[in-house]
Design an enzyme around this catalytic site. Sequence first.
Site, short mmCIF file in Angstrom:
data_model
loop_
_atom_site.label_atom_id
_atom_site.label_comp_id
_atom_site.label_asym_id
_atom_site.label_seq_id
_atom_site.Cartn_x
_atom_site.Cartn_y
_atom_site.Cartn_z
N TYR A 105 2.35 8.82 -5.25
CA TYR A 105 3.72 8.97 -5.74
C TYR A 105 3.92 10.19 -6.64
O TYR A 105 5.01 10.41 -7.12
CB TYR A 105 4.14 7.71 -6.51
CG TYR A 105 4.61 6.57 -5.62
CD1 TYR A 105 3.76 6.01 -4.67
CD2 TYR A 105 5.89 6.05 -5.74
CE1 TYR A 105 4.17 4.97 -3.87
CE2 TYR A 105 6.32 5.00 -4.94
CZ TYR A 105 5.46 4.46 -4.01
OH TYR A 105 5.88 3.43 -3.21
N LYS A 132 -9.13 1.08 -0.96
CA LYS A 132 -9.50 1.51 0.38
C LYS A 132 -10.61 2.55 0.25
O LYS A 132 -10.54 3.65 0.80
CB LYS A 132 -8.24 2.06 1.08
CG LYS A 132 -8.36 2.25 2.58
CD LYS A 132 -8.59 0.97 3.37
CE LYS A 132 -9.03 1.34 4.78
NZ LYS A 132 -9.55 0.22 5.54
N ASP A 135 -7.00 -3.90 3.46
CA ASP A 135 -6.64 -4.47 4.77
C ASP A 135 -7.10 -5.92 4.88
O ASP A 135 -6.34 -6.81 5.28
CB ASP A 135 -7.17 -3.59 5.92
CG ASP A 135 -8.60 -3.11 5.74
OD1 ASP A 135 -9.21 -3.37 4.68
OD2 ASP A 135 -9.14 -2.47 6.67
N ASP A 152 2.90 -1.26 -3.93
CA ASP A 152 4.25 -1.35 -3.36
C ASP A 152 4.23 -2.21 -2.10
O ASP A 152 5.04 -3.13 -1.93
CB ASP A 152 4.76 0.06 -3.05
CG ASP A 152 6.14 0.03 -2.40
OD1 ASP A 152 7.02 -0.66 -2.94
OD2 ASP A 152 6.32 0.69 -1.36
N ASP A 196 5.69 -6.45 -1.46
CA ASP A 196 6.66 -6.97 -0.49
C ASP A 196 6.01 -8.04 0.39
O ASP A 196 6.63 -9.05 0.73
CB ASP A 196 7.23 -5.85 0.39
CG ASP A 196 8.50 -5.24 -0.20
OD1 ASP A 196 8.66 -5.26 -1.43
OD2 ASP A 196 9.34 -4.73 0.57
C1 IPM Z 1 9.91 -0.38 -5.23
C2 IPM Z 1 10.57 0.60 -4.28
C3 IPM Z 1 10.37 2.03 -4.73
C4 IPM Z 1 8.87 2.29 -4.75
C5 IPM Z 1 11.11 3.08 -3.88
C6 IPM Z 1 12.61 2.85 -3.91
C7 IPM Z 1 10.83 4.49 -4.32
O1 IPM Z 1 10.12 0.39 -2.98
O2 IPM Z 1 10.25 -0.36 -6.42
O3 IPM Z 1 9.12 -1.19 -4.79
O4 IPM Z 1 8.28 2.64 -3.72
O5 IPM Z 1 8.28 2.15 -5.80
MN MN Z 2 8.90 -1.43 -2.76
#
Ligand code: IPM
Ligand code: MN
Length: 346
Positions: free
Chosen positions: A130, A180, A213, A237, A241
């Site tokens: 990032y 990784k 993984d 990140d 999710d």
């Molecule tokens: C998160 C989002 C952000 C990230 C994006 C919007 C840049 O996906 O906060 O999880 O990747 O950190």
């Molecule tokens: Mn995210």
Amino acid sequence: MGGDGIGPEVTRHACRALRAAASAGLVELELTDFPHGADHYLATGETMSQSTFETLRDDFDAILFGAVGDPRVPDGRHARDLLLGLRVRLDLFLNRRPLRLRAPGLSPLKSADAAPIDFEIFRENTEGLYVGVGRVEKEGTPEEVAVSESVASRFAVERIVRLAFEYAGPLGLRVTLADKANAVPHMFGLWRRVFSEVASEYPGVESEMRYVDALAMEMIRVPARFGVIVTSNLLGDILSDLGAEVVGGPGLAPSANVNPGLHGLYEPVHGSAPDIVGTGRANPMAAVLSAALLLRDHGAAEAADALEGAVDAALAQGVRTPDVGGGASTSEVGDWLVRRVASGAA
Ligand code: IPM
Ligand code: MN
Ligand code: NAD
């Protein structure tokens, strides 16, 4: 700072819940609205002025954030500038993403209700892929090459790994490193060395190193085995999710971006969800739970309990938006949560 898309729709209810906690005498607070997001960027050409940034940094205890991302800014530059900008400029190096199965039946996993799923992702929030370092050569030609550099510094890795052990120790949780190192030896070799060194200072804390993984498979097969997963920016990140889905989806996953004791930005894990904006389908619970994290970090445990308790009660009583199997709208859920917090019920 509601931001874009469903951001303002959900933070509106988080703010109402905060005000209800204040009216119930559980916390003292003052809220100020900031208009930053795509509208502001498109109207002014800037994401945030230096003076606004300094105001946020110097005059406020915390930021409650919605989400950023708008189809009118297809490359998402304002979103990176704003959100990644605040994370880096305020040095919010820990992105805490707690993932707890809050009610039976919420997870798509068949085995989910057999053992309590309750773990946290400690995502490094200032480095990795990032950092935005890289280049594109011969753009648009068949010889085009793009390079993105990933950065890990001993300082940044050590401070978050140490925090993971400090946090996990008293709670008796296992610390897992997700990396990784087999394929990306420079960066993740450093993560492994630092993790092993820090782990040896905490002999009472169980720890392990996992390739990401295989860990992703485990998160589906045996999610209840995890305590704290510490990892790099991009892996964190993605895993957050995945983890959010395991415990009921994006509508239920809060997060805290913090430099402990100094600054904090609290936001749902989810984004601006342009596919449902304006439909009344956005679940405000992740935003309300993010506000609860904010309260807890600022010494208002009772108020935090009230917000979290309201979410749990709403889930238990079936007051739910469609993403979690209900038929209620954003406002109906928001109103219910606010009444519950105001009533002082735990
Ligand atoms: C998160 C989002 C952000 C990230 C994006 C919007 C840049 O996906 O906060 O999880 O990747 O950190
Ligand atoms: Mn995210
Ligand atoms: P998203 O999280 O916005 O949406 C993914 C899916 O989850 C969509 O189907 C959406 O409808 C659903 N969803 C998300 N939040 C929900 C909620 N509260 N209630 C019910 N359903 C919900 O991810 P995306 O579609 O990849 O991204 C959309 C935009 O948001 C992009 O511009 C992206 O960059 C941005 N984004 C911002 C953040 C942030 O600000 N922290 C996080 C992720 C994505």
